[in-house]
Design a protein around this motif. Structure first.
Motif, PDB file in Angstrom:
ATOM      1  N   UNK A 151      50.598  35.378  37.206  1.00  0.00           N
ATOM      2  CA  UNK A 151      50.521  36.870  36.945  1.00  0.00           C
ATOM      3  C   UNK A 151      49.212  37.562  37.449  1.00  0.00           C
ATOM      4  N   UNK A 152      49.092  38.604  37.777  1.00  0.00           N
ATOM      5  CA  UNK A 152      47.891  39.455  37.912  1.00  0.00           C
ATOM      6  C   UNK A 152      46.839  39.177  36.870  1.00  0.00           C
ATOM      7  N   UNK A 153      45.599  38.730  36.832  1.00  0.00           N
ATOM      8  CA  UNK A 153      44.791  38.857  35.485  1.00  0.00           C
ATOM      9  C   UNK A 153      44.575  40.190  34.924  1.00  0.00           C
ATOM     10  N   UNK A 154      45.132  41.439  35.877  1.00  0.00           N
ATOM     11  CA  UNK A 154      45.393  42.653  35.153  1.00  0.00           C
ATOM     12  C   UNK A 154      46.460  42.584  34.089  1.00  0.00           C
ATOM     13  N   UNK A 155      47.259  42.134  34.355  1.00  0.00           N
ATOM     14  CA  UNK A 155      48.703  41.953  33.486  1.00  0.00           C
ATOM     15  C   UNK A 155      48.079  41.030  32.341  1.00  0.00           C
TER      16      UNK A 155
END
Length: 248
Positions: A40-44
């Motif tokens: 998943x995105x590091x943002x998530x």
């Protein structure tokens, strides 16, 4: 200075009726690195790791004043994405005046994503909702325990939200709220009863999996009065999971 540990919280009595509340969480193997288990995105990753620490502090009634992010990866671009995710979660929680600080790994290349978050809050000691159940209370699960990909695919009513937590904390008949962690609902109920020196009665008709990990605190347990429970009308999954009471 009196320092005590209660569940996943550290409580520091600062005197003059002020208490510091400290909570932390970590996440590993969740990101876009080659050896990450969940891609998943590091943002998530940033959002949901911060969510756990933020909720732990908020559920005591405290105001979050500082958040630290210990990022086990490079700033560009993993770290930047994580920090943006943390900022987005703070905004979602309605937390604006907060110090956000941290560190990244710039000496060595990394092949998996890692993040630790610590949240620090402050509260008037007499308003702290920790070990604060003085009488019989019903235990209500709000939200559903989810982990991994389930969190991203969950329904809109499956995840507890900040607005509801803040609304409930204003009511004197909501005695205590605790996020459900990786050990599940049953463990959290047992700890709640033990810390308040009360007996636990588990609802035999529970439909939720009481041993399932709560992942990034998608669910909480609220200890409330019977009167408060009778009038609860929430836009989130809700189930009566038990009660706590004095022994005979």
């Amino acid at each position: 200075m009196n320092v005590q540990k209660v569940r996943d919280l550290t409580l520091v009595d600062l005197g003059q009726q002020r208490t510091m509340v400290i909570a932390c969480d970590s996440c590993g193997g969740v990101g876009m690195k080659e050896q990450d288990v969940l891609q998943v995105s590091p943002h998530i990753t940033g959002r949901y790791t911060a969510r756990v620490a933020i909720l732990e502090v908020l559920c005591t009634g405290a105001e979050v004043i500082c958040l630290t992010s210990t990022i086990c990866n490079e700033m560009n671009s993993t770290g930047k994405d994580m920090i943006e995710g943390i900022r987005a979660e703070l905004q979602e929680a309605g937390i604006n005046n907060v110090v956000l600080t941290g560190s990244t790994e710039e000496n060595f290349p990394t092949v998996a994503t890692g993040l630790g978050v610590t949240a620090v809050g402050m509260i008037q000691s007499n308003q702290l909702k920790v070990n604060s159940i003085k009488q019989q209370a019903l235990l209500v699960a709000l939200g559903r325990p989810k982990v991994g990909q389930e969190v991203l695919a969950g329904g809109v009513n499956d995840c507890i939200h900040y607005q509801l937590i803040k609304q409930m904390l204003k009511d004197d008949e909501v005695y205590e709220i605790i996020p459900v962690g990786s050990k599940g609902i049953l463990y959290e109920m047992q700890e709640l009863a033990r810390n308040n020196r009360l007996n636990l009665i588990v609802n035999p008709g529970i439909k939720l999996d009481v041993r399932k990990s709560g992942g990034p605190s998608t669910a909480v347990i609220a200890a409330v009065s019977a009167r408060y429970f009778s009038k609860m009308d929430v836009q989130v999954s809700m189930e009566l999971v038990g009660e706590v009471c004095r022994g005979e």
